[in-house]
Design an enzyme around this catalytic site. Structure first.
Site, PDB file in Angstrom:
ATOM      1  NE  ARG A   1     -24.783  94.860 110.834  1.00 49.74           N
ATOM      2  CZ  ARG A   1     -23.532  95.305 110.813  1.00 49.74           C
ATOM      3  NH1 ARG A   1     -22.967  95.640 109.679  1.00 49.74           N
ATOM      4  NH2 ARG A   1     -22.854  95.418 111.937  1.00 49.74           N
TER       5      ARG A   1
ATOM      6  CE  LYS B   1      -5.836  97.908 121.508  1.00 44.02           C
ATOM      7  NZ  LYS B   1      -5.870  99.155 120.697  1.00 44.02           N
TER       8      LYS B   1
ATOM      9  N   GLY C   1     -20.764  92.043 117.828  1.00 47.67           N
ATOM     10  CA  GLY C   1     -19.385  91.929 117.353  1.00 47.67           C
ATOM     11  C   GLY C   1     -18.893  90.499 117.271  1.00 47.67           C
TER      12      GLY C   1
ATOM     13  N   GLY D   1     -20.703  98.510 118.828  1.00 41.25           N
ATOM     14  CA  GLY D   1     -20.288  99.679 119.610  1.00 41.25           C
ATOM     15  C   GLY D   1     -21.439 100.424 120.250  1.00 41.25           C
TER      16      GLY D   1
END
Length: 394
Positions: free
Chosen positions: A35, A197, A353, A376
């Protein structure tokens, strides 16, 4: 939206929201500077123009004010080594040191503010807090795409206190690359969705059904689809309350003419451990006491063919528990296929991610078209949601 390449920062003090949320070990040494490196082009451009940078970020998840493990002072040495200029540090982002140091900041210099989240006002999007931060400079640059989905003081609210708001290079690249898979993508277009999920990915899956030719489903969410089709999953992770949702996705894919691909076989384990006993079973045939932790060899063969014949690829989520080497085979095979397709001229976006970790761990980070660090924020953008940090730049 005003982009960095169209703005001259000469004699400007730029308040730059960056994402310096980097991992630190027990001795507070940076263990992954991805980052930090991502922001180099933005910061270098401002300094080269003859401007100065007031860098703002969060680090970690501090709960009750300042704490050593979340202090941005641990980043100062990296900044000094990288930019070879004076790097000042304000130990309180809205304290006296921040005011004094920002006021005295000279062109070509950097001021790093202490962790913004040491104040609860940051995450609450407090206007007065944002106004104080904005008072240090005369132009706002937002380069923190990874937090653009949060309406925090520094990521969105600050924008209203500047007449000049500039999109940083990281933010610009994330948005442009997301548009390549959301707009008129070259066909055949394959999306690979993994993770545990369905509920985490339902909005993006439904949006992609209007765009893709092939949708590959892997990871833990597979087992909810297996339940929906009457199969056995043993003690595999699943969402029994989302079975009807899984059925509706299968039906929608049929109606829209999207080819939906599920694993043909699974690598199972008798416990959640890298050293567990393993065996390969057909899809929907996992015995009691066993759980699926990866896709099997037939699935790998099937998925690789589809991926390698594609011209646009979006990958979000691993095929299994890739943190365990014995169950990383499927994820690594997909990474290999995405690289091969890219080398043959396909456009490939790795959706942040775990997928980004998987592709980087395999040493393929520079062999695909783009690896998002958005996490996200990227998912929400691709779901069609308005990101406060992006809206604030318009």
């Amino acid at each position: 939206m005003l982009t960095l390449d169209k703005y001259n920062f000469k004699d400007k003090k730029a308040c730059v929201r960056v994402d310096f949320n980097v991992p630190l070990d027990k001795s507070f040494t940076i263990t992954d500077d991805t980052r930090l490196r991502a922001c180099v082009p933005t910061i270098s451009k401002i300094l080269k123009d003859g401007g100065s940078c007031i860098l703002m970020s969060h680090l970690g998840r501090p709960k009750d004010g300042p704490e050593e493990k979340s202090s941005l002072k641990h980043v100062v040495k990296w900044l000094k080594d990288t930019y070879k200029t004076n790097v000042h540090f304000a130990d309180d982002c809205i304290g006296e040191s921040a005011k004094t140091l920002s006021s005295a900041l000279k062109p070509g210099e950097i001021l790093l503010l202490e962790n913004l989240r040491f104040y609860k006002q940051e995450e609450k999007g407090d206007e007065e807090f944002a106004k104080k931060l904005a008072s240090y400079g005369n132009v706002w640059v937002n380069d923190a795409f990874g937090t653009a989905h949060r309406a925090h003081a520094s990521t969105a609210v600050m924008g209203k206190f500047f007449s000049e708001r500039v999109c940083g290079f990281v933010m610009q690249a994330e948005l442009e690359n997301a548009e390549k898979v959301l707009g008129n993508a070259t066909k055949p277009y394959t999306a690979i969705m993994g993770g545990s999920k369905i509920s985490d990915k339902i909005l993006i899956i439904e949006r992609l059904l209007d765009k893709v030719d092939n949708l590959i489903i892997g990871g833990g969410m597979t087992y909810t689809f297996v339940l929906a089709q009457g199969g056995k999953i043993g003690k595999s992770i699943s969402e029994p309350d989302k079975v009807d949702l899984a059925k509706s996705i299968i039906e929608k894919a049929k109606v829209k003419g999207v080819k939906l691909y599920f694993p043909l076989d699974n690598m199972c384990a008798d416990s959640f451990s890298n050293d567990a006993n393993r065996k390969i079973v057909g899809a929907g045939e996992i015995p009691d006491g066993w759980e699926g932790l990866d896709i099997g060899p037939e699935s790998v063969k099937s998925f690789k063919k589809i991926v390698e014949e594609s011209k646009t690829i979006l990958w979000n989520g691993p095929m299994g528990v890739f943190e365990f080497p014995n169950f990383a085979i499927g994820t690594n095979a997909i990474a290999d296929s995405v690289v091969k397709a890219t080398e043959s001229g396909a456009y490939s976006l790795i959706g942040g991610g775990d997928s980004a970790s998987a592709i980087n761990n395999a040493g393929y980070g520079d062999k695909v078209s783009y690896v998002s660090t958005g996490g996200g924020a990227l998912l929400e953008y691709m779901e069609g949601k308005v990101l406060p940090g992006v809206a604030a730049l318009n």
